[in-house]
Motif scaffolding. Structure first.
Motif, PDB file in Angstrom:
ATOM      1  N   GLY A 105       0.789  -1.227   0.000  1.00  0.00           N
ATOM      2  CA  GLY A 105       0.000   0.000   0.000  1.00  0.00           C
ATOM      3  C   GLY A 105       0.815   1.268   0.000  1.00  0.00           C
ATOM      4  O   GLY A 105       0.260   2.366   0.097  1.00  0.00           O
ATOM      5  N   GLY A 106       2.141   1.147  -0.090  1.00  0.00           N
ATOM      6  CA  GLY A 106       2.996   2.327  -0.144  1.00  0.00           C
ATOM      7  C   GLY A 106       3.269   2.926   1.215  1.00  0.00           C
ATOM      8  O   GLY A 106       2.958   2.338   2.259  1.00  0.00           O
ATOM      9  N   VAL A 107       3.843   4.106   1.197  1.00  0.00           N
ATOM     10  CA  VAL A 107       4.234   4.815   2.422  1.00  0.00           C
ATOM     11  C   VAL A 107       3.632   6.203   2.403  1.00  0.00           C
ATOM     12  O   VAL A 107       3.720   6.918   1.399  1.00  0.00           O
ATOM     13  CB  VAL A 107       5.775   4.910   2.532  1.00  0.00           C
ATOM     14  N   ASP A 108       3.008   6.595   3.509  1.00  0.00           N
ATOM     15  CA  ASP A 108       2.411   7.933   3.628  1.00  0.00           C
ATOM     16  C   ASP A 108       3.327   8.921   4.331  1.00  0.00           C
ATOM     17  O   ASP A 108       3.259  10.126   4.083  1.00  0.00           O
ATOM     18  CB  ASP A 108       1.075   7.841   4.378  1.00  0.00           C
ATOM     19  N   LYS A 109       4.161   8.422   5.219  1.00  0.00           N
ATOM     20  CA  LYS A 109       5.095   9.301   5.931  1.00  0.00           C
ATOM     21  C   LYS A 109       6.228   8.470   6.496  1.00  0.00           C
ATOM     22  O   LYS A 109       6.073   7.265   6.734  1.00  0.00           O
ATOM     23  CB  LYS A 109       4.399  10.088   7.042  1.00  0.00           C
ATOM     24  N   ILE A 110       7.365   9.131   6.682  1.00  0.00           N
ATOM     25  CA  ILE A 110       8.527   8.523   7.328  1.00  0.00           C
ATOM     26  C   ILE A 110       8.692   9.178   8.695  1.00  0.00           C
ATOM     27  O   ILE A 110       8.615  10.408   8.807  1.00  0.00           O
ATOM     28  CB  ILE A 110       9.798   8.743   6.484  1.00  0.00           C
ATOM     29  N   VAL A 111       8.909   8.384   9.717  1.00  0.00           N
ATOM     30  CA  VAL A 111       9.170   8.903  11.065  1.00  0.00           C
ATOM     31  C   VAL A 111      10.470   8.269  11.557  1.00  0.00           C
ATOM     32  O   VAL A 111      10.649   7.053  11.457  1.00  0.00           O
ATOM     33  CB  VAL A 111       8.025   8.585  12.036  1.00  0.00           C
ATOM     34  N   ILE A 112      11.376   9.103  12.077  1.00  0.00           N
ATOM     35  CA  ILE A 112      12.686   8.612  12.494  1.00  0.00           C
ATOM     36  C   ILE A 112      12.932   9.006  13.952  1.00  0.00           C
ATOM     37  O   ILE A 112      12.619  10.116  14.366  1.00  0.00           O
ATOM     38  CB  ILE A 112      13.793   9.165  11.582  1.00  0.00           C
ATOM     39  N   SER A 113      13.536   8.082  14.681  1.00  0.00           N
ATOM     40  CA  SER A 113      13.658   8.258  16.125  1.00  0.00           C
ATOM     41  C   SER A 113      14.746   9.248  16.528  1.00  0.00           C
ATOM     42  O   SER A 113      14.557  10.011  17.479  1.00  0.00           O
ATOM     43  CB  SER A 113      13.942   6.901  16.785  1.00  0.00           C
ATOM     44  N   HIS A 114      15.893   9.248  15.812  1.00  0.00           N
ATOM     45  CA  HIS A 114      17.009  10.100  16.246  1.00  0.00           C
ATOM     46  C   HIS A 114      18.072  10.148  15.149  1.00  0.00           C
ATOM     47  O   HIS A 114      18.019   9.370  14.187  1.00  0.00           O
ATOM     48  CB  HIS A 114      17.579   9.595  17.563  1.00  0.00           C
ATOM     49  N   PRO A 115      19.063  11.035  15.270  1.00  0.00           N
ATOM     50  CA  PRO A 115      20.009  11.278  14.170  1.00  0.00           C
ATOM     51  C   PRO A 115      20.835  10.086  13.713  1.00  0.00           C
ATOM     52  O   PRO A 115      21.234  10.038  12.544  1.00  0.00           O
ATOM     53  CB  PRO A 115      20.908  12.386  14.731  1.00  0.00           C
ATOM     54  N   HIS A 116      21.114   9.121  14.560  1.00  0.00           N
ATOM     55  CA  HIS A 116      21.900   7.970  14.125  1.00  0.00           C
ATOM     56  C   HIS A 116      21.189   7.175  13.040  1.00  0.00           C
ATOM     57  O   HIS A 116      21.827   6.385  12.323  1.00  0.00           O
ATOM     58  CB  HIS A 116      22.229   7.055  15.307  1.00  0.00           C
ATOM     59  N   PHE A 117      19.876   7.358  12.936  1.00  0.00           N
ATOM     60  CA  PHE A 117      19.106   6.603  11.938  1.00  0.00           C
ATOM     61  C   PHE A 117      18.556   7.495  10.824  1.00  0.00           C
ATOM     62  O   PHE A 117      17.692   7.076  10.061  1.00  0.00           O
ATOM     63  CB  PHE A 117      17.955   5.847  12.617  1.00  0.00           C
TER      64      PHE A 117
END
Length: 271
Positions: A105-117
């Motif tokens: 179904g694809g991706v609606d948004k990207i969420v990242i926890s912290h700068p290392h990632f």
């Protein structure tokens, strides 16, 4: 012009005509410069050398490197009522991975926890049609490739839907973020904490470190603040930062016990 990627942390930098002299993420005391010195690669070079591992993990689509490169985090696709969320980022985008995401179904948004990632987060956003990337504003100085797709949020919580909340845990980085999914992927819900806490090797506890590779403990005050921010959230599972480093079942109790164990170990009153 090339956009160089650090071989040790996997972070993609802004385009430049000159090879960067430093990776500020690796030179920070939470990370480290590789033992062979600062080495750079590019997205094009990674495509030639590496493939991605794409498989199911506890009911979620997981994508990461098939062999060792940089920090071994993996991305997870979360099919939530806030849309399909790609949790975390890696340094390589492949057609096979994009096809796997499209099939779900694809991706609606990207969420990242912290700068290392942060990795190649902009590369992923653009490959997915320019989907927004949600980052905590406290970690803005660590964004090394800027983009109009990046959206910064502020405060200690951001509600994405009735079932999905972002929680600023702090500690590891000022903006270290956990994602709480109230009703998924299994009954009882789940917490995705990035490196705000890491699932221990026994997969029955979590621990709290300012630097995991350099063994610098998190300040007790930051751990107490994280405990307070997570207090209202219930969850059965914790999905850790890398493959199979999860606590499946009774994860809330494991978190509480781990808070107590850590604070007692550093001689802090846990009441």
């Amino acid at each position: 012009m090339p956009m160089y990627i650090c071989n040790t942390c996997g972070t993609q930098h802004a385009e430049t005509s000159l090879v960067p002299a430093h990776c500020v993420i690796c030179e920070d005391e939470r990370q480290y410069v590789g033992w062979d010195g600062q080495i750079w690669t590019t997205h094009e070079a990674l495509r030639i050398k590496y493939d991605l591992r794409i498989e199911e993990e506890e009911g979620l689509l997981a994508i990461g490197f098939s062999s060792g490169f940089a920090i071994p985090q993996r991305m997870l696709l979360l099919p939530t009522d806030a849309g399909n969320i790609l949790w975390e980022s890696i340094s390589l985008v492949t057609d096979k991975a994009l096809a796997a995401l499209k099939a779900r179904g694809g991706v609606d948004k990207i969420v990242i926890s912290h700068p290392h990632f942060y990795a190649a987060m902009v590369e992923w956003s653009e490959a997915l049609g320019g989907v927004p990337i949600l980052l905590h504003a406290a970690d803005k100085p660590w964004v090394l490739r800027s983009s109009s797709h990046i959206q910064f949020w502020e405060g200690d919580e951001k509600t994405l839907s009735p079932n999905v909340t972002l929680i600023r845990c702090g500690g590891h980085f000022p903006g270290s973020t956990a994602l709480h999914w109230k009703h998924g992927p299994r009954a009882g819900g789940a917490l995705f904490p990035g490196d705000a806490m890491q699932v221990a090797s026994d997969r029955r506890h979590v621990s709290f470190m300012y630097s995991y590779p350099n063994y610098i403990p998190m300040k007790p005050g930051d751990v107490l603040a994280m405990r307070a921010r997570l207090e209202a959230y219930q969850y059965e599972d914790i999905f850790g930062f890398t493959w199979k480093r999860n606590i499946i079942g009774e994860a809330r109790a494991a978190t509480d016990a781990s808070f107590t164990r850590y604070l007692q170990a550093v001689s802090v009153d846990t009441i």
